[in-house]
Design an enzyme around this catalytic site. Structure first.
Site, PDB file in Angstrom:
ATOM      1  N   HIS A  81       1.102   2.213  -2.615  1.00 29.31           N
ATOM      2  CA  HIS A  81       0.737   0.461  -1.218  1.00 29.31           C
ATOM      3  C   HIS A  81       1.844  -0.476  -1.515  1.00 29.31           C
ATOM      4  CE1 HIS A  81      -3.010  -0.515  -0.540  1.00 29.31           C
ATOM      5  NE2 HIS A  81      -3.120   0.988  -1.270  1.00 29.31           N
ATOM      6  N   ASP A  83       1.257  -2.634   0.464  1.00 24.01           N
ATOM      7  CA  ASP A  83       0.418  -4.110   1.311  1.00 24.01           C
ATOM      8  C   ASP A  83      -1.029  -4.256   0.259  1.00 24.01           C
ATOM      9  OD1 ASP A  83      -0.225  -1.299   2.251  1.00 24.01           O
ATOM     10  OD2 ASP A  83      -1.538  -2.295   3.640  1.00 24.01           O
ATOM     11  N   ASP A 120      -5.212  -3.194  -5.497  1.00 29.06           N
ATOM     12  CA  ASP A 120      -5.089  -2.366  -5.220  1.00 29.06           C
ATOM     13  C   ASP A 120      -3.662  -2.568  -3.997  1.00 29.06           C
ATOM     14  OD1 ASP A 120      -5.287  -0.358  -2.803  1.00 29.06           O
ATOM     15  OD2 ASP A 120      -7.325  -1.010  -2.479  1.00 29.06           O
ATOM     16  N   GLU A 150      -0.833   0.350   4.604  1.00 26.45           N
ATOM     17  CA  GLU A 150      -1.910   1.285   4.331  1.00 26.45           C
ATOM     18  C   GLU A 150      -3.422   0.658   4.774  1.00 26.45           C
ATOM     19  OE1 GLU A 150      -5.323   3.344   1.435  1.00 26.45           O
ATOM     20  OE2 GLU A 150      -4.573   1.385   1.604  1.00 26.45           O
ATOM     21  N   GLU A 151      -3.445  -0.138   4.340  1.00 28.48           N
ATOM     22  CA  GLU A 151      -4.704  -1.196   4.502  1.00 28.48           C
ATOM     23  C   GLU A 151      -5.222  -1.088   5.998  1.00 28.48           C
ATOM     24  OE1 GLU A 151      -6.623  -1.050   1.954  1.00 28.48           O
ATOM     25  OE2 GLU A 151      -5.597  -1.552   0.267  1.00 28.48           O
ATOM     26  N   ASP A 174      -2.830   5.385  -5.990  1.00 24.38           N
ATOM     27  CA  ASP A 174      -3.707   4.492  -5.085  1.00 24.38           C
ATOM     28  C   ASP A 174      -5.242   5.143  -5.845  1.00 24.38           C
ATOM     29  OD1 ASP A 174      -4.260   2.296  -3.566  1.00 24.38           O
ATOM     30  OD2 ASP A 174      -3.950   3.723  -1.676  1.00 24.38           O
ATOM     31  N   HIS A 463     -11.057  -5.942  -1.613  1.00 28.72           N
ATOM     32  CA  HIS A 463     -11.295  -5.291  -0.526  1.00 28.72           C
ATOM     33  C   HIS A 463     -11.829  -6.865   0.033  1.00 28.72           C
ATOM     34  CE1 HIS A 463      -9.934  -0.982   1.458  1.00 28.72           C
ATOM     35  NE2 HIS A 463      -9.391  -1.896   0.481  1.00 28.72           N
TER      36      HIS A 463
HETATM   37 ZN    ZN Z   1      -4.371   1.265  -1.412  1.00 30.01          ZN
END
Ligand code: ZN
Length: 494
Positions: A81, A83, A120, A150-151, A174, A463
């Site tokens: 992904h 993003d 990520d 995706e997030e 991922d 994150h």
């Molecule tokens: Zn991810």
């Protein structure tokens, strides 16, 4: 590339990968706002003469022809992904949402100064670009599938136009644990139990209390569901039910949980109690608290229930309605329901009560149920439906996507294991996750069968501003990817 940033990755292997990774740190790519990153990969594909297609959901596929002699190999989809989660320390001058990530090399770890790093899933995008640029690395036809958003609940994958994917093998890049090949994940269904029950004005002489559940560990509602952590809504419901059995009262409201995706850490109820029962009410809550604390003493010893005075409330559910609502909370299951037949200590099916909300006379209990076994979830939904109906309410159901059920006979897995052992001299850990991966959504969308595998380097604290990626495991990830696309194109080409 700024001089400072590039100097951090200078000398790291593989060189081309790190150059692409570094370039991504200067491009803003928050979820739903990936245009600069989309432009970046579009431009890059154009420079290399690759075809690009994009769907209405803004997912991008770049079609890369096979290297010489591998033209008849099956098409392999490499997927990641675009993003990233853009978190930052408030005092940091850096901001990923503005394309300002400052790389810091700390021993074997690459991290970012004061912000998320975007490994990520920047490692996936950089790896795809570096792989196909090097003509010495053989591969069959490739589709580089770069999803968006995706997030924020796998939005991009959910909006995928299946025409973007023609390949029969999909490698998701991922995963965040070195040494593991992931071959399964859970699908999910959201449900809302909605119970409307009668309310009446409260008596003026009644006393009002808040009863609060808090102090628990919480955690991911899938990955952490079997750890015995207290669900604040459930333990609050239990405390109130045990209290009600001794000292009937009227419930004014019950609210808790912040996200369907997390085990609730906090929940609060407001209760209206007859004045001659007020002392007994407090005592009964305290008694319930000590039983509940004992129940969780080994797994979540901070979880506790407390009681406090509250301002008067104008109305409340009747005593009878209160009993019904507390029964409903008891009936809504939460926790693991079945273990994986393929892997030790892995949950196959679970359900988590994530949020409780009071609106007028309606109590809503929102759950997220997961399974890698699509045939298991209807029974969980039926249980929730029964709980709703027994309490005079109804159930709303939203099936999100099916699971990715492990196939231990998968040819892609066999190739992954063979290549891994050849490279690293030991077998990989083959596993599945009790959480959602985009690959499950994608395979749900396309009409043909996809043989799938997922892996990645070691990424920790994603994150968060502590996000970091282990540099030596990036090299391992890279070697595995390069060798796997080679292997898959030889197998198919023969
Ligand atoms: Zn991810």
């Amino acid at each position: 590339m700024t001089a400072t940033a590039s100097s951090v990755v200078t000398g790291l292997e593989p060189t081309t990968f790190w150059a692409h990774f570094d370039a991504l740190t200067h491009i803003a790519r928050p979820s739903r706002d990936e245009e600069p990153a989309i432009d970046h990969v579009h431009r890059w594909a154009g420079e290399h003469g690759f075809d690009v297609a994009q769907d209405e959901g803004r997912n991008v596929v770049i079609r890369v022809p096979a290297t010489a002699g591998r033209e008849s190999a099956p098409t392999v989809v490499l997927q990641g992904h675009l993003d990233m989660v853009c978190e930052r320390d408030p005092a940091s001058p850096n901001d990923p949402a503005a394309g300002r990530i400052e790389l810091v090399l700390d021993g074997d770890w690459l991290t970012a100064n004061g912000t998320t790093l975007g490994a990520d899933d920047g490692v996936a995008i950089a790896a795809m670009m570096a792989l196909v640029e090097d003509e010495s690395m053989p591969h069959g036809p490739l589709e580089l599938l770069m999803t968006v958003a995706e997030e924020v609940g796998l939005e991009g994958a959910n909006a995928l136009d299946p025409a973007l994917v023609s390949g029969s093998i999909l490698i998701n890049l991922d995963s965040e644990e070195d040494g593991k090949l992931t071959v399964g994940c859970a699908g999910s269904t959201d449900t809302w139990v909605r119970i409307d029950q009668p309310r009446e004005a409260t008596s003026e002489d009644h006393e009002t209390f808040t009863v609060t559940a808090g102090g628990g560990l919480g955690g991911h509602s899938g990955m952490n569901i079997a750890l015995g952590r207290a669900n604040a809504v459930k333990i609050l419901g239990r405390a109130l039910r045990e209290t009600y059995a001794d000292v009937p009262f009227r419930l004014v409201s019950l609210d808790g949980g912040k996200s369907r995706n997390a085990i609730p850490r906090d929940a609060v109820a407001v209760c209206s109690v007859a004045p001659d029962r007020a002392d007994a009410f407090r005592k009964a809550v305290e008694q319930a608290n000590s039983t509940i604390r004992d129940a969780f003493v080994k797994t979540d010893d901070g979880a506790a229930i407390s009681v406090a005075d509250a301002p008067a409330a104008a109305d409340a559910w009747t005593e009878e309605a209160t009993a019904t609502l507390l029964d409903a909370i008891a009936l809504v299951p939460t926790g693991p329901l079945a273990l994986s037949p393929d892997f030790d200590d892995l949950v196959e099916t679970s359900t988590s009560l994530g949020e409780a909300t009071t609106e007028g006379g309606t109590l809503t209990l929102h759950s997220l149920s997961r399974s890698s076994n699509d045939s298991a979830l209807p029974e969980v939904v039926a249980t929730l439906d029964a709980a709703a109906r027994l309490a005079g309410g109804e159930l709303e159901v939203k099936v999100n996507y099916g699971g990715w059920r492990p196939n231990l006979d998968s040819p892609a897995l066999a190739a992954g294991k063979k290549v891994y052992e050849r490279l690293f001299g030991e077998p990989p850990i083959v596993t599945a996750v009790h959480a959602g991966l985009e690959s499950a959504v994608i395979s749900d969308k396309v009409a043909h069968t996809l043989d799938m595998l997922s892996f990645g380097p070691q990424i920790e604290f994603p994150h968060s501003p502590d996000e970091r990626v282990s540099v030596p495991t990036v090299e391992r990830f890279w070697k595995l990817l390069v060798a796997l696309v080679d292997e898959l194109s030889v197998q198919g080409g023969r």
